[in-house]
Design an enzyme around this catalytic site. Structure first.
Site, PDB file in Angstrom:
ATOM      1  N   CYS A   1      -4.591   2.127  -3.889  1.00 10.81           N
ATOM      2  CA  CYS A   1      -3.503   2.467  -3.321  1.00 10.81           C
ATOM      3  C   CYS A   1      -2.172   1.600  -3.387  1.00 10.81           C
ATOM      4  O   CYS A   1      -1.520   1.846  -2.409  1.00 10.81           O
ATOM      5  CB  CYS A   1      -3.534   2.908  -1.829  1.00 10.81           C
TER       6      CYS A   1
ATOM      7  N   ASP B   1       3.061  -4.694   8.139  1.00 15.16           N
ATOM      8  CA  ASP B   1       1.690  -4.101   7.823  1.00 15.16           C
ATOM      9  C   ASP B   1       0.752  -5.130   8.178  1.00 15.16           C
ATOM     10  O   ASP B   1       0.401  -5.720   7.398  1.00 15.16           O
ATOM     11  CB  ASP B   1       1.680  -3.288   6.523  1.00 15.16           C
TER      12      ASP B   1
ATOM     13  N   HIS C   1       0.751  -1.014   0.032  1.00 20.23           N
ATOM     14  CA  HIS C   1       0.004  -0.003   0.053  1.00 20.23           C
ATOM     15  C   HIS C   1       1.014   1.517   0.157  1.00 20.23           C
ATOM     16  O   HIS C   1       1.957   1.278   0.511  1.00 20.23           O
ATOM     17  CB  HIS C   1      -0.865  -0.056   1.151  1.00 20.23           C
TER      18      HIS C   1
ATOM     19  N   LYS D   1     -10.568  -1.642  10.071  1.00 21.95           N
ATOM     20  CA  LYS D   1     -10.222  -2.896   9.493  1.00 21.95           C
ATOM     21  C   LYS D   1     -10.675  -4.215  10.021  1.00 21.95           C
ATOM     22  O   LYS D   1     -11.024  -5.211   9.642  1.00 21.95           O
ATOM     23  CB  LYS D   1      -8.750  -3.246   8.770  1.00 21.95           C
TER      24      LYS D   1
ATOM     25  N   GLN E   1      -4.361  -5.686   7.147  1.00 21.00           N
ATOM     26  CA  GLN E   1      -5.140  -6.789   6.421  1.00 21.00           C
ATOM     27  C   GLN E   1      -5.301  -8.188   7.187  1.00 21.00           C
ATOM     28  O   GLN E   1      -6.147  -8.946   6.811  1.00 21.00           O
ATOM     29  CB  GLN E   1      -4.978  -6.922   5.073  1.00 21.00           C
TER      30      GLN E   1
END
Length: 404
Positions: free
Chosen positions: A362, A198, A120, A224, A201
């Site tokens: 993104c 990260d 991203h 999220k 997700q």
């Protein structure tokens, strides 16, 4: 543990209609929907409990402080780490900027930072800026032609260049690929490379055990994972957190202030100036409490079966191209139909009440590597069901008939 099939009714928005059609929400990779429990907790806080945290001696303030810090314990337990290793931020984007700012203080023109092609923009641009400030070099791990990370090539690149930092998404927001971060982290341990994961997700879908992963830093966003927008955080090994410089300054993170100098508290307080997003933090804790009532293995089996059903039916439509890793995936189908523009597909699907995402998600560098200008992205969560899949497939077929 709660039966997953009964949970859909906990999400009030899923019962509404759009354009005269029942809502078919397939955009959870952008933001997950919120259960009543989370909505009610936030509403109750403002109606009956609102007060600022820390230092207040009155009952409301003490209660708010206790709930705020209990939320830190809830998230820490969810991730299997210590509460003092959880720093509240506005979300994964701020967390990555915070880490890029702090970790870059030790970089110079001989330093290297590695990222993957799937990132991203929030996990690309902060590191680019760090390279501008320090002269460090940005490296990109290799990708196979089928849109999957080249694991062997990635490990070889790490071993050859020995980067100071590896920052990589646990799962791709654009394609849903679950990356083999365990092997990459293991390789980095032998090289002295700090690892930043990260988890935007993966936090809800994969529920990572950070002790087992053995990463140095992990970032996440509440929205999220059933929680409110505008709040999230990061995990960092405690000894590493305390080596980082302050990112923002103000009240609350201070140990002592004179007109000559200031000193700061230890982590996590060192990185939390000002009045925090109290209701957001409490809302995130409510979301995690909700998730804790669902068996992680049952959730993953259910989402996997739903994803396979969607993928199978989508692949039966002639002219559809699906991108990415369909074997290791968090429930995202990213696709195009022939030469039709993804924007047109998503716009027409919306007339049938289907909410999907279109564009580059993104992740423009990834789209360029795939030789497309964007895709349609349908992303699932455990509150979806086979009716959603059927609705989506029927709407897509009707859309294709209009376009052909």
């Amino acid at each position: 543990m709660t039966d997953i099939h009964s949970l859909r009714d906990d999400f009030p928005i899923l019962g509404k209609s759009l354009n005269g059609q029942p809502l078919c929400y397939l955009d959870s990779a952008a933001t997950a929907q919120k259960p009543n429990k989370v909505i009610d907790v936030i509403k109750t806080f403002y109606q009956a409990e609102n007060s600022n945290v820390h230092r207040g001696l009155h009952t409301l303030s003490e209660n708010a402080t206790n709930r705020y810090e209990a939320a830190r314990e809830t998230i820490a337990k969810f991730l299997n780490v210590s509460a003092k290793e959880i720093v509240w931020t506005s979300g994964a984007t701020e967390s990555l900027n915070f880490l890029a700012h702090g970790l870059s203080q030790a970089l110079n023109e001989n330093s290297k930072i590695a990222i993957s092609p799937f990132e991203h923009h929030a996990n690309i641009v902060p590191w680019q800026e760090a390279c501008k400030r320090t002269g460090a070099q940005l490296l990109v791990l290799p990708m196979l032609e089928n849109g999957v990370l080249d694991e062997a090539g990635a490990i070889s690149l790490l071993q050859t260049h020995k980067p100071d930092i590896l920052s990589i998404g646990h799962a791709s927001n654009a394609l849903g690929n679950i990356h083999p971060i365990e092997s990459l982290i293991k390789a980095c341990k032998t090289l002295g490379t700090k690892t930043v994961i990260d988890g935007a997700q993966s936090f809800m879908h994969l529920r990572p055990d950070l002790v087992a992963l053995d990463c140095d830093f992990y970032v996440f966003s509440a929205h999220k994972a059933l929680g409110p927008t505008g709040v999230g955080g990061l995990y960092g090994r405690y000894n590493l957190l305390n080596t980082l410089p302050v990112y923002k300054t103000g009240g609350e993170m201070i140990q002592e202030v004179t007109f000559a100098h200031s000193t700061y508290r230890d982590a996590p307080g060192k990185f939390e100036p000002g009045t925090p997003n109290i209701s957001g933090v409490i809302g995130l804790a409510a979301a995690v409490d909700y998730l804790n009532n669902i068996s992680p293995s049952a959730l993953q089996r259910y989402e996997r079966a739903l994803y396979q059903s969607l993928l199978q039916q989508l692949n039966q439509i002639k002219g559809v191209t699906v991108y990415g890793d369909t074997q290791n995936n968090v429930g995202i189908v990213s696709f195009n139909y022939k030469n039709e523009h993804h924007y047109d597909l998503a716009t027409l699907l919306n007339t049938y009440g289907v909410a999907v995402r279109s564009g580059h998600h993104c992740a423009q560098p990834l789209m360029n590597m795939l030789n497309v200008n964007g895709t349609v992205r349908a992303s699932l969560a455990f509150y979806n069901n086979e009716d959603d899949v059927e609705h989506f497939i029927n709407a897509l077929k009707a859309t294709i008939e209009l376009l052909d």
